[in-house]
Design an enzyme around this catalytic site. Structure first.
Site, mmCIF file in Angstrom:
data_model
loop_
_atom_site.group_PDB
_atom_site.id
_atom_site.type_symbol
_atom_site.label_atom_id
_atom_site.label_comp_id
_atom_site.label_asym_id
_atom_site.label_seq_id
_atom_site.Cartn_x
_atom_site.Cartn_y
_atom_site.Cartn_z
ATOM 1 N N SER A 119 -15.003 18.736 -5.139
ATOM 2 C CA SER A 119 -14.937 17.461 -5.853
ATOM 3 C C SER A 119 -14.294 16.381 -5.000
ATOM 4 O O SER A 119 -13.200 16.526 -4.497
ATOM 5 C CB SER A 119 -14.146 17.628 -7.145
ATOM 6 O OG SER A 119 -14.146 16.438 -7.870
ATOM 7 N N VAL A 152 -19.470 8.300 -12.675
ATOM 8 C CA VAL A 152 -19.457 9.230 -11.546
ATOM 9 C C VAL A 152 -18.310 10.226 -11.766
ATOM 10 O O VAL A 152 -17.541 10.113 -12.724
ATOM 11 C CB VAL A 152 -19.297 8.506 -10.190
ATOM 12 C CG1 VAL A 152 -20.529 7.674 -9.867
ATOM 13 C CG2 VAL A 152 -18.033 7.658 -10.154
ATOM 14 N N ASP A 153 -18.212 11.145 -10.862
ATOM 15 C CA ASP A 153 -17.327 12.303 -10.895
ATOM 16 C C ASP A 153 -15.950 12.079 -11.522
ATOM 17 O O ASP A 153 -15.160 11.265 -11.045
ATOM 18 C CB ASP A 153 -17.165 12.777 -9.446
ATOM 19 C CG ASP A 153 -16.354 14.046 -9.319
ATOM 20 O OD1 ASP A 153 -16.129 14.723 -10.331
ATOM 21 O OD2 ASP A 153 -15.961 14.361 -8.188
ATOM 22 N N GLY A 154 -15.651 12.842 -12.576
ATOM 23 C CA GLY A 154 -14.337 12.772 -13.195
ATOM 24 C C GLY A 154 -13.227 13.251 -12.288
ATOM 25 O O GLY A 154 -12.068 12.839 -12.427
#
Length: 381
Positions: free
Chosen positions: A171, A280-282
């Site tokens: 991530s 978008v990505d947490g």
């Protein structure tokens, strides 16, 4: 122990051993390490339940012969919080730890149908942790969860190849490594299609699309909203209050996992189309969502009216491991150009943020942190 991304795509002896070691820590510190008897459920209910007093089922699961009103009057309950970090395919570690935990709960309670959702009151997850959170607490009938804990890591091992096939990302890392790639790459489109297909298969039941309302307990799943340039937290509490904050679960999971450079951003609308979000990505905004979960409970008096402070909480926070890359010295880094800093910056941003949350939460718990707060994070994988 070192490993690479491709080795994490399938369960292995190493991941089995490592996740079992994680669970052993969890079992020692969380299942059997707490001796406060001021819980919702009296000790006389069952010797089996007594062995895991801090992971207690809600009153509706108690035998009818027990006077629940008396239990609540004479004993102070503690709210159990589950938090799961982001981490891409490394989530197999936390998924397997949850599987071991659920099996232990079945054994200790004598209930073969026991689930993680029976023993935690709130769950938060970012990235793959958000997908696991949705899986563990999503329901078709508002009585039982659709998936068990073993389904989480198996889902990632089997389906992850659809969308992580050409990526070695964790991530946040992918964004920095792909800054120089042209927009609209076919690999991102392919990965996005695979992720969307997997999420729809998981959370669309017989033509019915599950939403945030279709969860058994309060859940919190973050993303980063490019349109407002701020973190956005998907919350069941907000969804129950208004359709303007109710979103489709498959889109929520797609959003929290949308690593820039690996997947395309997600243009989202609430069920009533009143709230928009370009997600978008947490994990970029909240790789460790533990603090958000704690704050949610402390300030949500409607759902948790009797919580006075952190002493009324029991928190299990699961990391997904940190990639071992070694230390650096001055002579090594002093001449680095921007491209040499790309990967270290990603590591500092993701892992450093998660560690800072852990440190802040541990300090907030003070003297009760050893019994009320457990953080499990593998430092080298």
């Amino acid at each position: 122990m070192t490993t690479n991304f491709l080795e994490m795509q399938e369960p292995s002896i190493d991941t089995d051993k490592l996740s079992y070691e994680i669970f052993s820590i969890l079992e020692t510190k969380f299942l059997f390490g707490y001796d406060d008897q001021k819980l919702w459920i009296p000790k006389q209910i069952s010797p089996l339940i007594d062995s895991i007093p801090q992971l207690h089922p809600r009153p509706e699961l108690q035998p009818e012969s027990i006077n629940a009103v008396s239990a609540i009057k004479n004993q102070r309950g503690k709210i159990c919080i589950l938090s799961i970090d982001s981490g891409g395919m490394r989530g197999i570690l936390s998924g397997k730890a949850l599987s071991y935990l659920e099996q232990a709960l079945k054994t200790k309670s004598g209930n073969p149908d026991a689930r993680i959702a029976d023993y935690f009151d709130v769950a938060a997850g970012a990235g793959i942790g958000g997908i696991f959170t949705a899986m563990l607490f999503a329901t078709k009938d508002q009585t039982r969860p659709i998936y068990n804990a073993d389904d989480t890591w198996r889902f990632l091992a089997e389906q992850g190849k659809r969308f992580y096939r050409s990526s070695s990302s964790t991530s946040g890392n992918a964004f920095f490594r792909r800054l120089r790639k042209p927009r609209g790459s076919s690999s991102a489109a392919t990965a996005t299609a695979g992720l969307e297909k997997a999420m729809k298969e998981a959370f669309v039941e017989n033509g019915r699309t599950l939403t945030l309302k279709d969860t058994l307990k309060p859940v919190l799943i973050p993303c980063y909203d490019l349109s407002s340039t701020a973190p956005f937290l998907f919350s069941r509490a907000d969804a129950l209050e208004t359709e303007s904050f109710n979103f489709r679960l498959w889109e929520v999971c797609r959003a929290t996992s949308a690593e820039p450079g690996v997947f395309e951003p997600v243009p989202m609308q609430s069920i009533d189309r009143q709230t928009q979000c370009l997600a978008v990505d947490g994990g970029l905004a909240m790789s460790n969502p533990t603090a958000a979960a704690i704050t949610h409970v402390l300030h949500n008096k409607q759902e948790f009216p009797f919580v006075r402070g952190v002493e009324d909480l029991l928190v299990l926070s699961l990391g997904t491991g940190q990639l071992f890359e070694g230390n650096y010295d001055y002579n090594e880094v002093k001449g680095w150009k921007a491209k040499e800093w790309v990967r270290p910056i990603a590591r500092i941003s993701g892992e450093g943020g998660a560690d800072m949350v852990d440190q802040a939460v541990a300090m907030a718990f003070g003297q009760c942190k050893s019994s009320n707060y457990v953080r499990i994070q593998v430092k080298e994988i």
